[in-house]
Design an enzyme around this catalytic site. Structure first.
Site, PDB file in Angstrom:
ATOM      1  N   ILE A  64      36.975  27.161 -12.658  1.00 45.24           N
ATOM      2  CA  ILE A  64      37.192  28.330 -13.500  1.00 45.24           C
ATOM      3  C   ILE A  64      38.641  28.368 -13.992  1.00 45.24           C
ATOM      4  O   ILE A  64      38.931  29.011 -15.005  1.00 45.24           O
ATOM      5  CB  ILE A  64      36.808  29.641 -12.790  1.00 45.24           C
ATOM      6  CG1 ILE A  64      37.535  29.809 -11.449  1.00 45.24           C
ATOM      7  CG2 ILE A  64      35.309  29.716 -12.602  1.00 45.24           C
ATOM      8  CD1 ILE A  64      37.264  31.161 -10.782  1.00 45.24           C
ATOM      9  N   ARG A 114      35.391  30.884 -60.425  1.00 48.67           N
ATOM     10  CA  ARG A 114      34.214  31.102 -59.593  1.00 48.67           C
ATOM     11  C   ARG A 114      33.952  32.600 -59.531  1.00 48.67           C
ATOM     12  O   ARG A 114      34.831  33.387 -59.171  1.00 48.67           O
ATOM     13  CB  ARG A 114      34.458  30.556 -58.182  1.00 48.67           C
ATOM     14  CG  ARG A 114      33.437  30.980 -57.119  1.00 48.67           C
ATOM     15  CD  ARG A 114      32.188  30.126 -57.150  1.00 48.67           C
ATOM     16  NE  ARG A 114      31.204  30.565 -56.179  1.00 48.67           N
ATOM     17  CZ  ARG A 114      31.062  30.063 -54.942  1.00 48.67           C
ATOM     18  NH1 ARG A 114      31.894  29.140 -54.503  1.00 48.67           N
ATOM     19  NH2 ARG A 114      30.102  30.493 -54.151  1.00 48.67           N
ATOM     20  N   ASP A 151      34.397  25.316 -48.816  1.00 42.27           N
ATOM     21  CA  ASP A 151      33.864  25.745 -47.525  1.00 42.27           C
ATOM     22  C   ASP A 151      34.816  25.322 -46.411  1.00 42.27           C
ATOM     23  O   ASP A 151      35.356  24.204 -46.425  1.00 42.27           O
ATOM     24  CB  ASP A 151      32.492  25.118 -47.253  1.00 42.27           C
ATOM     25  CG  ASP A 151      31.398  25.718 -48.113  1.00 42.27           C
ATOM     26  OD1 ASP A 151      31.521  26.898 -48.484  1.00 42.27           O
ATOM     27  OD2 ASP A 151      30.427  24.995 -48.411  1.00 42.27           O
ATOM     28  N   ARG A 210      28.329  25.436 -59.714  1.00 45.33           N
ATOM     29  CA  ARG A 210      29.598  26.062 -59.361  1.00 45.33           C
ATOM     30  C   ARG A 210      30.727  25.399 -60.138  1.00 45.33           C
ATOM     31  O   ARG A 210      30.766  24.170 -60.266  1.00 45.33           O
ATOM     32  CB  ARG A 210      29.920  25.887 -57.867  1.00 45.33           C
ATOM     33  CG  ARG A 210      28.897  26.461 -56.907  1.00 45.33           C
ATOM     34  CD  ARG A 210      29.055  27.978 -56.778  1.00 45.33           C
ATOM     35  NE  ARG A 210      28.257  28.508 -55.688  1.00 45.33           N
ATOM     36  CZ  ARG A 210      26.991  28.884 -55.799  1.00 45.33           C
ATOM     37  NH1 ARG A 210      26.365  28.769 -56.969  1.00 45.33           N
ATOM     38  NH2 ARG A 210      26.340  29.381 -54.765  1.00 45.33           N
ATOM     39  N   ASP A 248      33.574  25.272 -55.341  1.00 46.44           N
ATOM     40  CA  ASP A 248      33.120  25.812 -54.062  1.00 46.44           C
ATOM     41  C   ASP A 248      34.006  25.208 -52.982  1.00 46.44           C
ATOM     42  O   ASP A 248      34.199  23.985 -52.946  1.00 46.44           O
ATOM     43  CB  ASP A 248      31.654  25.440 -53.829  1.00 46.44           C
ATOM     44  CG  ASP A 248      31.069  26.131 -52.607  1.00 46.44           C
ATOM     45  OD1 ASP A 248      31.394  27.302 -52.398  1.00 46.44           O
ATOM     46  OD2 ASP A 248      30.293  25.494 -51.882  1.00 46.44           O
TER      47      ASP A 248
END
Length: 335
Positions: free
Chosen positions: A79, A245, A264, A259, A262
């Site tokens: 942990i 856009r 991402d 488009r 674009d």
């Protein structure tokens, strides 16, 4: 006026509980058990106090999602390792965070004695984030910049506050070659962002959307940024708007339609973000040959979700249709 180091604004998230499979023993990894996490985050939220706007602070919803994903994700033996991992991942998720203190509780730890809880606490600051610990692969910053021929001056390295991110660009309206070049130039000019590497352009067939739309030109770039994921999203959308856009059906945009530009966000270090506006890693990137193939051209050793991007590209249905754009065919550029 107080310095950043004097600030003591705090966000606390206490008692987030989920089932994980962390532990040294095989039965712990096999059967799982509950883990509870407390997070104390240090930042300056004076701007949020004045504006009453979510964008001016760190979203505890996103922090909770990141914590839950770490508890339920790949198991650690200790942990201590989980706490260290969480503290670093939370700091990487938003550049406005100055420190993170994470306590991991293991109330059902395999002890023969009677006890109420076992816990460990890790406190990390931005100074604990070395360049190699913010989502880099085995390459150094200088190696990445040299291979790309772009980015910071010779000898410049990724700073402690920077996170590496991968962006995918696409265009199939207008002069797409010029649009992608202009978009990369615009990104390179923004404060808090450096372009480290860029793939050659790929010509790809449209995936989904109207069947009669033009082919796309696609490109993948790697950046180093001090911006948070949400700030990076806002920046990419600004660049999209600069290139005409118009987002949303109310503006005539067709889902998966043509488009002008674009952009991402595919990855942001090793952070995981899940909000209505933003999901990182990009949820469909692993199936998109038009992202994966140029990504391998830029970085043959790249990984996504622990899998080599080249392996994902080999399995993507549209990869066979991805071609080096004709703009490169007579220039000596080869993937």
């Amino acid at each position: 006026m107080p310095s950043r180091s004097d600030l003591s604004d705090t966000i606390r998230l206490t008692g987030l509980t989920a089932t994980g499979h962390h532990g040294v023993f095989d039965f712990e990894k096999r059967e799982g058990q509950p883990f509870r996490v407390d997070a104390e985050l240090t930042l300056d939220f004076r701007a949020a106090g004045r504006s009453d706007e979510l964008q001016d602070t760190v979203s505890y919803v996103e922090i909770a999602e990141l914590i839950e994903a770490a508890i339920t994700g790949e198991p650690f033996d200790l942990i201590e390792a989980l706490a260290d991992h969480l503290a670093r991942e939370i700091l990487r998720s938003d550049a406005r965070l100055l420190a993170a203190e994470i306590t991991v509780h293991k109330p059902q730890a395999p002890l023969p004695q009677s006890f109420q809880d076992v816990s460990v606490t890790a406190r990390r600051t931005r100074a604990d984030l070395s360049p190699r610990s913010v989502g880099e692969d085995a390459r150094t910053s200088e190696d990445a910049e040299a291979s790309a021929g772009v980015g910071a001056p010779e000898g410049a390295a990724t700073t402690d506050a920077e996170v590496r991110a991968v962006l995918a660009l696409g265009s199939n309206l207008g002069d797409s070659t010029a649009t992608l070049a202009s978009a990369v130039t615009s990104l390179r000019s923004r404060a808090g962002l450096r372009v480290l590497a860029a793939s050659p352009l790929a010509r790809t067939r449209p995936v989904g959307g109207p069947p009669d739309q033009p082919d796309f030109l696609n490109q993948v770039i790697e950046v180093a940024t001090t911006k948070s994921p949400q700030e990076l999203l806002a920046l990419t959308q600004q660049v999209e708007a600069e290139h005409h856009r118009a987002r949303g059906a109310e503006n005539g945009e067709i889902h998966w339609g043509p488009r002008t530009l674009d952009i991402d966000i595919i990855t942001y270090g090793s952070a995981r973000v899940s909000t209505p506006a933003l999901q990182i890693p990009h949820p469909r990137a692993a199936q998109r040959g038009f992202v994966l193939v140029p990504w391998t051209w830029m970085d043959p050793q790249a990984t996504l979700g622990g899998v080599f991007v080249a392996e994902l590209a080999a399995q993507a249905a549209d990869s066979a249709t991805v071609e080096l754009a004709e703009e490169h065919l007579n220039t000596g550029v080869r993937p």
